[in-house]
Design a protein around this motif. Sequence first.
Motif, mmCIF file in Angstrom:
data_model
loop_
_atom_site.group_PDB
_atom_site.id
_atom_site.type_symbol
_atom_site.label_atom_id
_atom_site.label_comp_id
_atom_site.label_asym_id
_atom_site.label_seq_id
_atom_site.Cartn_x
_atom_site.Cartn_y
_atom_site.Cartn_z
ATOM 1 N N SER A 2 86.917 -20.291 65.089
ATOM 2 C CA SER A 2 87.181 -19.303 66.188
ATOM 3 C C SER A 2 88.484 -18.922 66.735
ATOM 4 C CB SER A 2 86.460 -20.206 67.467
ATOM 5 O OG SER A 2 87.638 -21.465 67.828
ATOM 6 N N SER A 3 89.622 -19.696 66.277
ATOM 7 C CA SER A 3 90.859 -19.276 66.516
ATOM 8 C C SER A 3 91.328 -17.941 65.595
ATOM 9 C CB SER A 3 92.088 -20.169 66.355
ATOM 10 O OG SER A 3 91.740 -20.552 64.790
ATOM 11 N N GLN A 4 90.525 -18.018 64.461
ATOM 12 C CA GLN A 4 90.853 -16.734 63.499
ATOM 13 C C GLN A 4 89.972 -15.678 63.889
ATOM 14 O OE1 GLN A 4 89.172 -18.351 59.681
ATOM 15 N NE2 GLN A 4 90.960 -19.869 59.300
ATOM 16 N N LEU A 5 89.183 -15.645 64.683
ATOM 17 C CA LEU A 5 88.467 -14.511 65.222
ATOM 18 C C LEU A 5 89.421 -13.736 66.343
ATOM 19 C CD1 LEU A 5 84.772 -15.656 66.011
ATOM 20 C CD2 LEU A 5 85.847 -14.318 64.061
ATOM 21 N N THR A 6 90.219 -14.294 66.987
ATOM 22 C CA THR A 6 91.293 -13.793 67.716
ATOM 23 C C THR A 6 92.523 -13.383 66.923
ATOM 24 O OG1 THR A 6 92.205 -15.948 68.466
ATOM 25 C CG2 THR A 6 90.336 -14.946 69.814
ATOM 26 N N ALA A 7 92.841 -13.761 65.673
ATOM 27 C CA ALA A 7 93.918 -13.688 64.958
ATOM 28 C C ALA A 7 93.838 -12.198 64.459
ATOM 29 C CB ALA A 7 94.124 -14.616 63.827
ATOM 30 N N THR A 8 95.045 -11.788 64.010
ATOM 31 C CA THR A 8 95.186 -10.456 63.245
ATOM 32 C C THR A 8 94.587 -10.708 62.107
ATOM 33 O OG1 THR A 8 97.402 -10.944 62.501
ATOM 34 C CG2 THR A 8 97.162 -9.841 64.620
ATOM 35 N N PRO A 9 93.989 -9.633 61.360
ATOM 36 C CA PRO A 9 93.345 -9.752 59.888
ATOM 37 C C PRO A 9 94.309 -10.004 58.975
ATOM 38 C CG PRO A 9 92.266 -7.905 61.222
ATOM 39 C CD PRO A 9 93.450 -8.212 62.000
ATOM 40 N N SER A 10 95.407 -9.620 58.917
ATOM 41 C CA SER A 10 96.725 -9.895 58.016
ATOM 42 C C SER A 10 96.954 -11.292 57.955
ATOM 43 C CB SER A 10 97.637 -9.015 58.289
ATOM 44 O OG SER A 10 98.423 -9.258 59.518
ATOM 45 N N SER A 11 96.740 -12.174 58.988
ATOM 46 C CA SER A 11 97.098 -13.420 59.226
ATOM 47 C C SER A 11 96.008 -14.310 58.524
ATOM 48 C CB SER A 11 97.594 -14.147 60.672
ATOM 49 O OG SER A 11 96.314 -13.984 61.400
ATOM 50 N N ILE A 12 94.882 -14.025 58.517
ATOM 51 C CA ILE A 12 93.626 -14.816 58.007
ATOM 52 C C ILE A 12 93.932 -14.985 56.409
ATOM 53 C CG2 ILE A 12 91.384 -15.157 57.748
ATOM 54 C CD1 ILE A 12 91.034 -13.221 60.296
ATOM 55 N N GLU A 59 91.006 -5.099 55.779
ATOM 56 C CA GLU A 59 92.212 -6.089 55.406
ATOM 57 C C GLU A 59 91.809 -6.507 53.884
ATOM 58 O OE1 GLU A 59 95.390 -8.445 55.001
ATOM 59 O OE2 GLU A 59 94.941 -6.818 56.365
ATOM 60 N N LEU A 60 90.377 -6.689 53.737
ATOM 61 C CA LEU A 60 90.007 -7.108 52.317
ATOM 62 C C LEU A 60 90.266 -6.092 51.375
ATOM 63 C CD1 LEU A 60 88.777 -8.964 50.461
ATOM 64 C CD2 LEU A 60 86.471 -8.240 51.018
ATOM 65 N N ALA A 61 90.132 -4.803 51.582
ATOM 66 C CA ALA A 61 90.373 -3.652 50.652
ATOM 67 C C ALA A 61 91.662 -3.660 50.382
ATOM 68 C CB ALA A 61 89.595 -2.399 51.297
ATOM 69 N N ARG A 62 92.448 -3.647 51.389
ATOM 70 C CA ARG A 62 93.858 -3.615 51.398
ATOM 71 C C ARG A 62 94.426 -4.579 50.144
ATOM 72 N NH1 ARG A 62 93.902 -2.040 56.720
ATOM 73 N NH2 ARG A 62 94.348 -4.232 57.158
ATOM 74 N N ARG A 63 94.236 -5.746 50.248
ATOM 75 C CA ARG A 63 94.384 -6.921 49.873
ATOM 76 C C ARG A 63 93.991 -6.858 48.140
ATOM 77 N NH1 ARG A 63 93.680 -12.633 53.237
ATOM 78 N NH2 ARG A 63 94.594 -11.762 55.232
#
Length: 467
Positions: A2-12, A59-63
Motif C-alpha cells: 500500500s505504501s508503494q501506491l502513494t510512492a512515485t513510480p520511479s521509486s518502486i 515507468e516500466l517502458a522507460r526502464r
Amino acid sequence: MSSQLTATPSSIPSQNLYQLLQHITSPSARFNNWGRSFFCTPLAVFEPENEFQCELILELARREGKSVKAAGVGHSPSDLACTNEYMLRTTKLNRLLEVNVEKRYVVAQGGITLHDLHAQLSIYGLAMINVGSISDQTLAGIITTATHGSGIEYGVISTHVMGLTLLLANGTRAFCSRNERHDLFIATICGLGATGLILSVQLEVEPAFRLKEIQESMSFDDFIHRFDKLVYSAQHVRFWWFPASNIPKNPVSGWWWHTFMGYHVTQLFIFFARYFLTLNTWISHLSCWLIKERSVGVDDGHRIFNVDCKYPQHTTEWAIPYEEAQCCLRELRTWLEQENQDPNGIRPHGPVEIRFSAADNIWLSPSYGHRTCWIGIVQYKPYGFNVPYRRYFSGYETIVARHCGRPHWAKAHHLQPDRLRELYPHFDDFRKVIEAVDPSGMFRNEYIQRHIFGLPVSERIFKLRQL
C-alpha cells in the motif's frame, strides 16, 4: 504494497512494479482493428483502470526502453493503433469527470466511447455539437485523428476541445489549451497520440437537440449542377453516391427490404461477387434501390448523425479543398465509367460517402486552412472474407492527390514526410513539439515512425499477408 501506491513510480523496485502491473496485463497479447485489416501481437497489453496505473506503465517502458501505444476500441481502418511493443488500452478510463451546464462544457476521460458520452450527456440535457457517422470510437481517438462529422460551417470535432490533460513521456502531467502551452495543445488535438497519453478532455457541448433528416435521391449530374446550393441547404449535409447507379430505381421499403435484403442478402451477394465480378454492379444497383424512397425522420442528434457500418471493411477517405470538390468528383466518375466499360475493370460495390467541414487552424488537420469536402470509399468484407480493393483504392488516391487531397489520419495511406510537409505548413512545427516532449520516442509506434519520421517501416507490417 500500500505504501508503494502513494510512492512515485520511479521509486518502486522493478519486481514490485511487475506485481502492480500484473492484474492489469491482458492474458491475450493480440490486437486487431475493427475492420480486421490489421493485426499485431504486442509484447504486453495493459488495461489500466486509473491514472496511477498509467504512470506505472510508462515507468516500466522507460526502464525497459520500450514504446507505448495507446489504443481504444481499434476502429481506425489503418495500423495507427498497432504496435509490436507495449499497448495501453484506454477502454477502462471511461468516466465523465465534470459537467458544467451553465458554461456548456464537460470533462471526460479519454477512453470514454462516444456512445457512452452521448448517454451521460443526455442526463444533463446536453449533447456533442457534431458527430461523425459512428460513435463506437473513444473520445481521445477521434480527437487525435481530427475525426469529423458533416456540415460546411462545422469544424472537425477537435475544434470543440477546450483543454487537455496529458501524461507525458517523462511521467509528468501537463494541462494545455489554446491559452496555455498553445503549441502542445494544437499539436495534440490532431497528434496521432504522439505527444503523450490523453488523460482527460475538456469538451465544448451544447443543449441537447433533435434533428430532422430528409433523405432523397437524385442523379449525379443534378447533384453536381446544384452542388453549392445543396451543400449549404442545411446545417448538416452528406451524400452517398452509388457510381454504378445513375438511373432512378423504383422505391421499396419495409423490414423485408431494409433488413433481410439490405443486410443479409446483400452480404451474401458481396461474398459471391468475390468470384463473379459483374455481381458488384448489381449490388450497387440493389443498395441504391433500397434507399431510393424519399424519407423524413426526426430523432436525437447523434442518432441522425450515426449510420450502420454493416460489415467489416476496407475503407479510405481523403479531404479535398472545397473549391476542388466538383472537379474531383467528375474525374472520379469518368474514371469509374471507363473501368465499367472494361470487362476486367474495377467494380466497386459500396457507395462513395461525401461530407464537409469548415476550415480550421489545427496543424495536422486535413481541414487546415480551407473548407473541406471529404470523399470516402469502401469495400465490404462479407463474413470477414477479404475482397479485392487495392486497384480501386490506388486509382482513387491518384485522383484525389491531384486535387490537393490530404488523407484522413485514421485511414491507411502512403504519404511520407516530404509530401506531408508540402501539404501541411506546420508539419515541422509538429515534429518539433513531439521531439521536445518525447525525445526518446516513447509514443512513436510504427505508424508514427513511418509517416512522421520517414523510417523504413513496411506499410504491411501488420497485415496477415505481407505481399
